[in-house]
Design a protein around this motif. Structure first.
Motif, mmCIF file in Angstrom:
data_model
loop_
_atom_site.group_PDB
_atom_site.id
_atom_site.type_symbol
_atom_site.label_atom_id
_atom_site.label_comp_id
_atom_site.label_asym_id
_atom_site.label_seq_id
_atom_site.Cartn_x
_atom_site.Cartn_y
_atom_site.Cartn_z
ATOM 1 N N SER A 10 0.794 -1.235 0.000
ATOM 2 C CA SER A 10 0.000 0.000 0.000
ATOM 3 C C SER A 10 0.825 1.282 0.000
ATOM 4 O O SER A 10 0.373 2.307 -0.492
ATOM 5 N N PHE A 11 2.033 1.231 0.558
ATOM 6 C CA PHE A 11 2.798 2.471 0.688
ATOM 7 C C PHE A 11 4.237 2.283 0.183
ATOM 8 O O PHE A 11 5.195 2.435 0.930
ATOM 9 N N GLY A 12 4.356 1.954 -1.103
ATOM 10 C CA GLY A 12 5.678 1.765 -1.707
ATOM 11 C C GLY A 12 6.354 3.102 -1.973
ATOM 12 O O GLY A 12 5.703 4.080 -2.344
ATOM 13 N N THR A 13 7.655 3.152 -1.774
ATOM 14 C CA THR A 13 8.407 4.403 -2.000
ATOM 15 C C THR A 13 9.581 4.225 -2.957
ATOM 16 O O THR A 13 10.326 5.167 -3.200
ATOM 17 N N LYS A 14 9.737 3.027 -3.520
ATOM 18 C CA LYS A 14 10.914 2.773 -4.374
ATOM 19 C C LYS A 14 10.545 2.390 -5.804
ATOM 20 O O LYS A 14 11.397 2.013 -6.591
ATOM 21 N N ASP A 15 9.269 2.508 -6.125
ATOM 22 C CA ASP A 15 8.815 2.021 -7.437
ATOM 23 C C ASP A 15 8.132 3.117 -8.239
ATOM 24 O O ASP A 15 7.029 2.960 -8.737
ATOM 25 N N GLY A 16 8.812 4.255 -8.341
ATOM 26 C CA GLY A 16 8.254 5.390 -9.050
ATOM 27 C C GLY A 16 8.157 6.585 -8.125
ATOM 28 O O GLY A 16 8.494 6.504 -6.935
ATOM 29 N N PRO A 17 7.702 7.725 -8.647
ATOM 30 C CA PRO A 17 7.660 8.950 -7.847
ATOM 31 C C PRO A 17 6.602 8.916 -6.755
ATOM 32 O O PRO A 17 5.514 8.359 -6.937
ATOM 33 N N GLY A 18 6.915 9.497 -5.605
ATOM 34 C CA GLY A 18 5.955 9.632 -4.515
ATOM 35 C C GLY A 18 5.620 8.321 -3.822
ATOM 36 O O GLY A 18 6.283 7.302 -4.016
ATOM 37 N N ILE A 19 4.574 8.360 -3.004
ATOM 38 C CA ILE A 19 4.079 7.155 -2.317
ATOM 39 C C ILE A 19 3.151 6.416 -3.276
ATOM 40 O O ILE A 19 2.269 7.017 -3.889
ATOM 41 N N ARG A 20 3.341 5.079 -3.388
ATOM 42 C CA ARG A 20 2.628 4.355 -4.433
ATOM 43 C C ARG A 20 1.993 3.060 -3.912
ATOM 44 O O ARG A 20 2.516 2.416 -2.994
ATOM 45 N N PHE A 21 0.888 2.721 -4.532
ATOM 46 C CA PHE A 21 0.293 1.389 -4.375
ATOM 47 C C PHE A 21 1.020 0.502 -5.384
ATOM 48 O O PHE A 21 1.016 0.788 -6.584
ATOM 49 N N VAL A 22 1.679 -0.555 -4.905
ATOM 50 C CA VAL A 22 2.446 -1.429 -5.798
ATOM 51 C C VAL A 22 1.774 -2.792 -5.878
ATOM 52 O O VAL A 22 1.566 -3.458 -4.859
ATOM 53 N N LEU A 23 1.431 -3.169 -7.096
ATOM 54 C CA LEU A 23 0.768 -4.448 -7.351
ATOM 55 C C LEU A 23 1.768 -5.403 -7.987
ATOM 56 O O LEU A 23 2.325 -5.104 -9.043
ATOM 57 N N PHE A 24 2.031 -6.536 -7.324
ATOM 58 C CA PHE A 24 2.975 -7.524 -7.839
ATOM 59 C C PHE A 24 2.198 -8.651 -8.511
ATOM 60 O O PHE A 24 1.491 -9.418 -7.852
ATOM 61 N N MET A 25 2.326 -8.749 -9.826
ATOM 62 C CA MET A 25 1.626 -9.778 -10.586
ATOM 63 C C MET A 25 2.394 -11.098 -10.527
ATOM 64 O O MET A 25 3.615 -11.124 -10.350
ATOM 65 N N GLN A 26 1.657 -12.194 -10.705
ATOM 66 C CA GLN A 26 2.270 -13.519 -10.697
ATOM 67 C C GLN A 26 2.649 -13.919 -12.128
ATOM 68 O O GLN A 26 1.919 -13.632 -13.073
ATOM 69 N N GLY A 27 3.778 -14.591 -12.255
ATOM 70 C CA GLY A 27 4.204 -15.120 -13.545
ATOM 71 C C GLY A 27 5.326 -14.311 -14.170
ATOM 72 O O GLY A 27 5.278 -13.080 -14.193
ATOM 73 N N CYS A 28 6.359 -14.998 -14.666
ATOM 74 C CA CYS A 28 7.472 -14.320 -15.333
ATOM 75 C C CYS A 28 8.196 -15.296 -16.257
ATOM 76 O O CYS A 28 8.513 -16.414 -15.853
ATOM 77 N N PRO A 29 8.486 -14.879 -17.501
ATOM 78 C CA PRO A 29 9.222 -15.747 -18.425
ATOM 79 C C PRO A 29 10.733 -15.697 -18.212
ATOM 80 O O PRO A 29 11.463 -16.541 -18.724
ATOM 81 N N LEU A 30 11.226 -14.693 -17.469
ATOM 82 C CA LEU A 30 12.657 -14.596 -17.207
ATOM 83 C C LEU A 30 13.023 -15.449 -15.995
ATOM 84 O O LEU A 30 12.173 -15.742 -15.150
ATOM 85 N N ARG A 31 14.290 -15.800 -15.920
ATOM 86 C CA ARG A 31 14.807 -16.558 -14.778
ATOM 87 C C ARG A 31 16.093 -15.890 -14.296
ATOM 88 O O ARG A 31 17.180 -16.453 -14.359
ATOM 89 N N CYS A 32 15.956 -14.657 -13.840
ATOM 90 C CA CYS A 32 17.127 -13.865 -13.468
ATOM 91 C C CYS A 32 17.860 -14.497 -12.288
ATOM 92 O O CYS A 32 17.237 -14.864 -11.284
ATOM 93 N N LEU A 33 19.174 -14.581 -12.421
ATOM 94 C CA LEU A 33 19.985 -15.224 -11.385
ATOM 95 C C LEU A 33 19.866 -14.511 -10.047
ATOM 96 O O LEU A 33 20.011 -15.129 -9.005
ATOM 97 N N TYR A 34 19.619 -13.197 -10.088
ATOM 98 C CA TYR A 34 19.572 -12.424 -8.843
ATOM 99 C C TYR A 34 18.146 -12.086 -8.403
ATOM 100 O O TYR A 34 17.955 -11.261 -7.503
#
Length: 244
Positions: A10-34
Motif C-alpha cells: 500500500s505504501f511503496g516508496t521505491k517504485d516510481g515517484p511519490g508514495i505508491r500502491f504497488v501491485l505484484f503480478m504472478q508469472g514471469c518468463p525470465l529466470r534472473c539469477l539475482y
C-alpha cells in the motif's frame, strides 16, 4: 477477467515517484539469477485472484495517501497478463491516478502496446547490453527488450531505466560503457537507477527449493557503485547518485 496476483504493497516508496500502491503480478518468463521475487515465477503459485474492479477498490482505499504518487504494477512480469493490467490502469487513469509499469520489456506485443496507452511512466530494466551475458543472467534473449525501449522512444513515453550491478556478471567496465552509450541516445529517459545486488532474496530461493547460483556473490562496494554511476553520467544520463 481476473488477474493472478502475488501481493500488493500500500505504501511503496521505491517504485516510481511519490508514495505508491504497488501491485505484484504472478508469472514471469525470465529466470534472473539475482531475482528477489523468485516466488512470482510460476503463474500457478498466485496468492490472490481479483477482477480489475476489485483491484481498483484496493487502490482507491488509499487514494488520498498516493496523491503525489500513484500505482505501479510490477511482478513477476506484469505484461504476462496484459488485458488485466490494461483495465486496472484504465480505471486508475479515469480517476486521476498516476500509473507506472515496472517491466523487463521482454514481452513486446500489440497487447503490450495497448497497455502502454494507459501508462504514464515505464520503469524499464535493461539488465545487460551484451546479448550473451544477458542470456546468462536472465535465460532469455535481449533483442525484445531493446525493441521495447526503442518503441518507448518512438511514442515519447517517459522512462526510468534500472540496472542491477552484480559483481562478476554486470560490472565489467567495457559493458557499462556500452550500456551507457546505447541508452544515451534516448531522449525520453528521465532517470537512471543503479541498483546494487544484494542477498535479501536468499530465503525465497531456499523456500522455493531452487538452486541459487549467486548465494556466495558479494554486494558491490560503494566505490564500485560510484564508478558505475560515473560511467553512466559521463554519457549524459540522468543518474540518481548515491550519497557520497
Amino acid at each position: 477477467m481476473k488477474g493472478l496476483i502475488h501481493s500488493f504493497e500500500s505504501f511503496g516508496t521505491k517504485d516510481g515517484p511519490g508514495i505508491r500502491f504497488v501491485l505484484f503480478m504472478q508469472g514471469c518468463p525470465l529466470r534472473c539469477l539475482y531475482c528477489h521475487n523468485v516466488d512470482t515465477w510460476n503463474i500457478k503459485d498466485y496468492k490472490k485472484e481479483l477482477t480489475p474492479e476489485e483491484t481498483f477498490k484496493e487502490v482507491f482505499k488509499i487514494k488520498n495517501f498516493i496523491k503525489t504518487g500513484g500505482i505501479t504494477i510490477s511482478g513477476g512480469e506484469p505484461l504476462t497478463q496484459p488485458d488485466f493490467i490494461k483495465e486496472v490502469f484504465r480505471l486508475c487513469k479515469e480517476n486521476g491516478i498516476h500509473t507506472a509499469l515496472d517491466t523487463s520489456g521482454y514481452i513486446f506485443t500489440n497487447r503490450a502496446k495497448e497497455v502502454l496507452e494507459y501508462v504514464d511512466l515505464v520503469l524499464l530494466d535493461i539488465k545487460h547490453i551484451n546479448p550473451e551475458k544477458y542470456k546468462v543472467l536472465t535465460s532469455v534473449n535481449l533483442a525484445p527488450t531493446l525493441k521495447f525501449a526503442e518503441y518507448l522512444q518512438e511514442i515519447n513515453k517517459p522512462v526510468w531505466l534500472r540496472y542491477v550491478l552484480v559483481p562478476g556478471y554486470s560490472d565489467d567496465e567495457k559493458d557499462l560503457h556500452e550500456w551507457a552509450k546505447y541508452c544515451s541516445k534516448f531522449t525520453n529517459v528521465e532517470r537512471v537507477d543503479i541498483l546494487p545486488f544484494h542477498q535479501m532474496g536468499t530465503p525465497k530461493w531456499e523456500m522455493m527449493k531452487r538452486t541459487y547460483v549467486l548465494k556466495d556473490n558479494k554486494t558491490p562496494t560503494k566505490e564500485e557503485i560510484i564508478k558505475a554511476e560515473d560511467i553512466f553520467a559521463s554519457y549524459g544520463l540522468p543518474v540518481k547518485l548515491t550519497n557520497r
